[in-house]
Design a protein around this motif. Sequence first.
Motif, PDB file in Angstrom:
ATOM      1  N   VAL A 110     -78.130 -87.056 -26.523  1.00  0.00           N
ATOM      2  CA  VAL A 110     -78.336 -85.466 -25.733  1.00  0.00           C
ATOM      3  C   VAL A 110     -78.342 -85.741 -24.377  1.00  0.00           C
ATOM      4  O   VAL A 110     -78.134 -87.097 -24.053  1.00  0.00           O
ATOM      5  N   PRO A 111     -78.143 -85.238 -23.510  1.00  0.00           N
ATOM      6  CA  PRO A 111     -78.018 -85.614 -22.036  1.00  0.00           C
ATOM      7  C   PRO A 111     -79.162 -85.954 -21.741  1.00  0.00           C
ATOM      8  O   PRO A 111     -79.975 -85.943 -22.378  1.00  0.00           O
ATOM      9  N   THR A 112     -79.786 -86.499 -20.318  1.00  0.00           N
ATOM     10  CA  THR A 112     -81.302 -87.201 -20.193  1.00  0.00           C
ATOM     11  C   THR A 112     -81.888 -86.423 -19.644  1.00  0.00           C
ATOM     12  O   THR A 112     -83.925 -87.279 -19.694  1.00  0.00           O
ATOM     13  N   SER A 113     -81.666 -85.331 -19.716  1.00  0.00           N
ATOM     14  CA  SER A 113     -82.457 -84.057 -19.277  1.00  0.00           C
ATOM     15  C   SER A 113     -82.079 -83.151 -20.352  1.00  0.00           C
ATOM     16  O   SER A 113     -81.052 -82.112 -19.652  1.00  0.00           O
ATOM     17  N   SER A 151     -81.011 -71.197 -26.719  1.00  0.00           N
ATOM     18  CA  SER A 151     -80.813 -72.726 -26.568  1.00  0.00           C
ATOM     19  C   SER A 151     -80.370 -73.244 -25.420  1.00  0.00           C
ATOM     20  O   SER A 151     -79.745 -73.051 -24.382  1.00  0.00           O
ATOM     21  N   ASN A 152     -81.328 -74.084 -24.879  1.00  0.00           N
ATOM     22  CA  ASN A 152     -81.049 -74.528 -23.665  1.00  0.00           C
ATOM     23  C   ASN A 152     -80.216 -75.573 -23.376  1.00  0.00           C
ATOM     24  O   ASN A 152     -80.632 -76.915 -21.545  1.00  0.00           O
ATOM     25  N   SER A 153     -79.905 -76.303 -24.484  1.00  0.00           N
ATOM     26  CA  SER A 153     -79.438 -77.557 -24.415  1.00  0.00           C
ATOM     27  C   SER A 153     -78.267 -78.015 -23.765  1.00  0.00           C
ATOM     28  O   SER A 153     -78.014 -79.447 -23.015  1.00  0.00           O
ATOM     29  N   GLY A 154     -77.259 -76.899 -23.322  1.00  0.00           N
ATOM     30  CA  GLY A 154     -75.910 -77.173 -22.956  1.00  0.00           C
ATOM     31  C   GLY A 154     -74.959 -77.570 -23.542  1.00  0.00           C
ATOM     32  O   GLY A 154     -74.066 -77.556 -23.149  1.00  0.00           O
ATOM     33  N   LEU A 155     -75.126 -77.964 -24.868  1.00  0.00           N
ATOM     34  CA  LEU A 155     -74.731 -78.716 -25.542  1.00  0.00           C
ATOM     35  C   LEU A 155     -73.529 -77.451 -26.225  1.00  0.00           C
ATOM     36  O   LEU A 155     -74.126 -76.351 -26.569  1.00  0.00           O
ATOM     37  N   PRO A 156     -72.526 -78.090 -26.613  1.00  0.00           N
ATOM     38  CA  PRO A 156     -71.672 -77.601 -27.509  1.00  0.00           C
ATOM     39  C   PRO A 156     -72.318 -76.371 -28.467  1.00  0.00           C
ATOM     40  O   PRO A 156     -72.353 -77.824 -29.635  1.00  0.00           O
ATOM     41  N   GLY A 157     -71.884 -76.010 -28.974  1.00  0.00           N
ATOM     42  CA  GLY A 157     -72.070 -74.895 -30.394  1.00  0.00           C
ATOM     43  C   GLY A 157     -74.092 -74.861 -30.563  1.00  0.00           C
ATOM     44  O   GLY A 157     -75.012 -75.240 -31.152  1.00  0.00           O
ATOM     45  N   HIS A 207     -80.895 -76.753 -31.803  1.00  0.00           N
ATOM     46  CA  HIS A 207     -80.421 -77.843 -33.068  1.00  0.00           C
ATOM     47  C   HIS A 207     -80.266 -79.130 -32.781  1.00  0.00           C
ATOM     48  O   HIS A 207     -80.187 -79.914 -33.738  1.00  0.00           O
ATOM     49  N   VAL A 208     -81.024 -79.728 -31.617  1.00  0.00           N
ATOM     50  CA  VAL A 208     -80.863 -80.583 -31.909  1.00  0.00           C
ATOM     51  C   VAL A 208     -82.803 -80.897 -31.752  1.00  0.00           C
ATOM     52  O   VAL A 208     -82.436 -82.597 -31.256  1.00  0.00           O
ATOM     53  N   GLY A 209     -83.043 -80.397 -32.685  1.00  0.00           N
ATOM     54  CA  GLY A 209     -84.483 -80.730 -33.046  1.00  0.00           C
ATOM     55  C   GLY A 209     -85.597 -80.633 -31.784  1.00  0.00           C
ATOM     56  O   GLY A 209     -87.042 -80.987 -32.259  1.00  0.00           O
ATOM     57  N   GLN A 210     -85.509 -79.927 -30.999  1.00  0.00           N
ATOM     58  CA  GLN A 210     -85.831 -79.577 -29.979  1.00  0.00           C
ATOM     59  C   GLN A 210     -87.009 -78.253 -30.014  1.00  0.00           C
ATOM     60  O   GLN A 210     -86.735 -77.004 -30.617  1.00  0.00           O
ATOM     61  N   THR A 211     -88.407 -77.990 -29.937  1.00  0.00           N
ATOM     62  CA  THR A 211     -89.232 -77.195 -30.530  1.00  0.00           C
ATOM     63  C   THR A 211     -89.941 -76.412 -29.244  1.00  0.00           C
ATOM     64  O   THR A 211     -90.353 -77.023 -27.977  1.00  0.00           O
TER      65      THR A 211
END
Length: 648
Positions: A414-417, A448-454, A519-523
Amino acid sequence: MRHLARTCRPPTLLFCVLVLSLSAHAQITRSTEAILGDSNSNWVPRLGTDNSLVVNDLNSGLTPVQLAQSILAGVSVTISNVSYSGVAVSAGTFTTTQPGVIGFGNGIILSSGNVSSVIGPNLQDSTSTDNGLGGDADLQSLIPNHVVYDATVLEFDFVANSIQAGQTGSLNFNFVFSSEEYNEWVNTAYNDVFGFFLNGQNIALLQDLQTTVQIDTVNGGNPYGPPPSGINWNQFRNNDLSDGGGVIDTEMDGLTIVLTAHGQITGPGPHHIKLAIADAGDHIYDSNVFIQGSSLVATSGPSCVAPTPTSTLTVTAQQPISWEVRAVANHGQSGALVTIQPPSASFAAAFTGPPVSTPNPLSHSPVLPVFGQPASSIVTWTPPLSAVGEWIFTYGFQDNLGQLSSCQVVVQVVPTSVSSPTCIAPTPVNELRTTIGFPISWTLAAVSNSGLPGAEITIHSVSVEFDENFGGNSVPVNSPVQTVPGLGATGQPASISVTWTPPLSAIGQWDFDYHLIDHVGQTSECTISVLVEDAALVIGANSLSLPLGTDPLDFLHVDPVFFFPISESDQPEIIVPNVPWIAGLDIFTQVIRLNPFVDAIDPIKTSPTIRFRLAINSSTIFPGNGLDLIATGLPELGESLPYEYIIL
């Protein structure tokens, strides 16, 4: 020992020190009555810190056959003759959105008490359910110096479809042992035990493939000390509140790491497996064993075993991560060896910039290829910023008969932020208000605000909290809440529509806390606050006389067009339209209140009925009972309707 140490105060200090010094050798006893009182359980239902762990016991409709089938991987094994011994609450399934709590995301639980007692957070040291059951001869044979109780047993026959007649192979599956006996009852008379008996031989062993898994064989010592205290401490995870634990979101005071049950078989079978757990010494302090779903495999080829990760690992770019890859040869012949080859890496998604095909070099210790029985290598990796996304590392195995297989380790970088998930419009941001008996609806949307594809977000669950603020109703009451499409909705964004009709007992302030997980487990959490009033301001264009109660003044005198929740401290503002042609029209208003918690004999209260003749005058046309509604001025066009509501 923790419970004794709490009483060590002068002048009893010398006595306590003596007792503590002997605790490792003496048969310290404890009282079931002191723990459970007149009940058979002190378990308190809870939802977990983030509602991530969901447990269903056999009362939910699950069958023992379904339990057995849920741990099978693919079609390598066919089962039959499933039997179960225990009570409905001592076996079940679990799923979790936080695999790091147990070590894997789903599977079955067998318990010496109640399977639901595994749900966190950890709030006490002695969670116990006495099921009143006897022991088990096979478990008793593992700890002959202890008496076992409350045995729960799941067993079945199986055929290994991938193994030919006369061919030797192995049966493997992953598990975690947990218990409330940790840490204060280590090395005492209470040594809860479990076993997985393959054709009569126990294969529930520690990583040396020789030591049975018990309270006394894997722990952090008693008294607990930081690593390397205890025995097989590197396979133990402390969660005891009195010893710096409680971070792991489970009620259990200690757990093993993920272990692999590994046993040899010859020919397809049928073979027999017996999964069993029990209390030892008495019926209290629950122990549980988790068995990973879809992990039971029968094969003659090499395979990976714990602690090889079975769930996706997550790491922040530019931060180091480590894992172990371990493999065994399963052919059963003398001199068995397996070789682990260097991995191939595939990149599933990129966060920014062009996709990259290979990560920066992994470090393996020992360097691959490596062979042994088992063979093992520790992997370390510090992913660069360009590696953000999902990586799949595929390790190839080959045994000394030439049989091949592979195992995958998935790492999410995941990104650093990375921002946590949030709720978005049209999710209400202000408090909602309604009156008992009147439905209220809202829509909750999240991203989701991860910015990751999917990227995806799941509206995982909701907890409802009641904050009493008036009316004497101190008991929280959940009436049915209709949610469409239902909790668990996933998307980007994900949304649900909710409708609730508060019952009479729901007067007060309610908070609906919706739990989100991306999707990366952040809540994160979004809260919808709903204030349920006991009174409504009724507005209409005509009058009527409808009896509401036994009092002669308990009449509804307004033919309702609009209802507005109302209280003395929060009276809705009603704007008269600035339209000339409505001058002279009549508007009728009245307040109706229903609250048996304030007045059980006469719960219905009514206000006088006011007729507002717009832009001309106002007058009271019917009396009320217990409430007052006062016209405070002329009903001018374009102004607020002039009234004041008072409880007499």
